[in-house]
Design an enzyme around this catalytic site. Structure first.
Site, PDB file in Angstrom:
ATOM      1  N   CYS A 113       0.830  -1.038  -0.081  1.00 48.42           N
ATOM      2  CA  CYS A 113       0.115   0.007  -0.227  1.00 48.42           C
ATOM      3  C   CYS A 113       0.741   1.168   0.143  1.00 48.42           C
ATOM      4  CB  CYS A 113      -1.067  -0.067   1.342  1.00 48.42           C
ATOM      5  SG  CYS A 113      -2.106  -1.588   1.200  1.00 48.42           S
ATOM      6  N   HIS A 241      -2.737   6.871   2.219  1.00 50.11           N
ATOM      7  CA  HIS A 241      -3.166   5.420   1.888  1.00 50.11           C
ATOM      8  C   HIS A 241      -4.653   5.269   2.406  1.00 50.11           C
ATOM      9  CE1 HIS A 241      -4.193   1.509   1.304  1.00 50.11           C
ATOM     10  NE2 HIS A 241      -3.786   1.114   2.557  1.00 50.11           N
ATOM     11  N   ASN A 272     -10.255  -0.006  -0.272  1.00 52.52           N
ATOM     12  CA  ASN A 272      -9.066   0.143  -0.363  1.00 52.52           C
ATOM     13  C   ASN A 272      -8.426  -0.333  -1.457  1.00 52.52           C
ATOM     14  OD1 ASN A 272      -6.068  -0.662   0.331  1.00 52.52           O
ATOM     15  ND2 ASN A 272      -6.567  -1.259   2.510  1.00 52.52           N
TER      16      ASN A 272
END
Length: 316
Positions: A113, A241, A272
């Site tokens: 990520c 993020h 996500n």
């Protein structure tokens, strides 16, 4: 050698299929209220036949079109991804071939990520060193390929998509538009988020990740601002993020960011998307003209490995 680089344009792409929380409630024991309360997600995009390379190419094509440059100008392509099932040739060369970019340096990068900030840092370093002049930096993920849709702790989290930036050397005498990268990892905690084996599913120790993210990361985000010579309160926007709205809110609070700072929460509509999440969110803010050109923006990614990375950039 050059004094630095800057982002001149962004682009993003998401697949057309929307999966809502109510859709998930039909296949696993969950509901919209539970998901929104725990992670802040309302929906996510899921790719069908599209690959990581397909989405990366679409985002990169838009960024290139927005930049005023052509494929012939690009001499470096880097793709941050942890979900491509096609290992060789890498995604970067596939993107280059489809866009007609000839003979670029081309590599994929996997820090999960935090990948986009890592990739942006390496591209900036290559330009500063004179190894490249114009780069395409892409974050692209098809996490639906590695999601166990029967596991309610992870199935509600992830989505697919891509975001891309065109990065170019700054002219002599101009201030760099990409600040120094702060990056690192906590390898001994690397097993709290895993995608392992030949038929992998994402496995995550959510509470450990949450505690680490909300306590360890705010000081790193502050250090990133210090490396760029800026105070957090001077930021125009914060693009973390997109892992969890509660994590984002916790970092914002500990950084002391005021209401005038635009905080990206693309997770609400995109889920996500790992390495794609920051460029996807930034590209949308720019497209909606929510951040003025030249304004300072803090990018800060964190995730598997437990890796983290960030830099302050000037909005294109």
């Amino acid at each position: 050698m050059t004094a630095g680089s800057r982002i001149v344009a962004m682009g993003h792409y998401q697949p057309s299929r929307v999966v809502t929380n109510d859709d998930l409630a039909k296949i696993i024991e969950t509901n919209d209220e539970w998901i929104r309360d725990r992670v802040g997600i309302a929906q996510r995009r899921v790719a069908d036949s599209e690959t990581v390379a397909d989405m990366a190419t679409a985002a990169a094509e838009k960024a290139l079109a927005n930049s005023g440059l052509t494929a012939a100008d690009i001499d470096l392509v880097t793709v941050a991804t942890c979900s491509s099932v096609d290992r060789c040739p890498n995604v970067a060369t596939r993107v280059a071939a489809r866009l007609g970019i000839t003979a670029p340096a081309a590599y994929d990068l996997n820090t999960a990520c935090s990948g986009f900030s890592y990739a942006l840092g390496t591209a900036d370093h290559a330009i500063r060193a004179g190894a490249a002049r114009n780069a395409l930096v892409i974050g692209a993920e098809k996490l639906s390929d590695v999601t166990d849709w029967t596991d309610r702790t992870t199935a509600v989290l992830f989505g697919d998509g891509a975001g891309a930036a065109v990065v170019t050397a700054v002219p002599d005498g101009e201030e760099p538009g990409i600040g120094p990268v702060l990056w690192g990892s906590v390898p001994d905690k690397g097993d709290v988020l895993r995608i392992e084996g030949w038929r992998p599913y994402i496995k995550q120790e959510g509470q450990i990740v949450f505690r680490w993210a909300t306590t360890a990361l705010p000081p790193f985000a502050r250090q990133t601002c210090e490396k760029a010579g800026i105070q957090p309160e001077e930021l125009a926007a914060f693009i973390p993020h997109q892992a969890n709205t509660r994590i984002i809110d916790g970092i914002v609070k500990r950084l002391g960011l005021g209401p005038d700072v635009v905080v990206a929460k693309d997770i609400v509509e995109s889920g996500n998307t790992s390495a794609a999440s920051m460029p996807l969110a930034l590209s949308k803010l720019i497209e909606r003209r929510e951040v003025p050109s030249g304004a300072p923006v803090l990018l800060f990614g964190f995730g598997g490995g437990l890796t983290y990375a960030g830099q302050v950039v000037r909005c294109p």
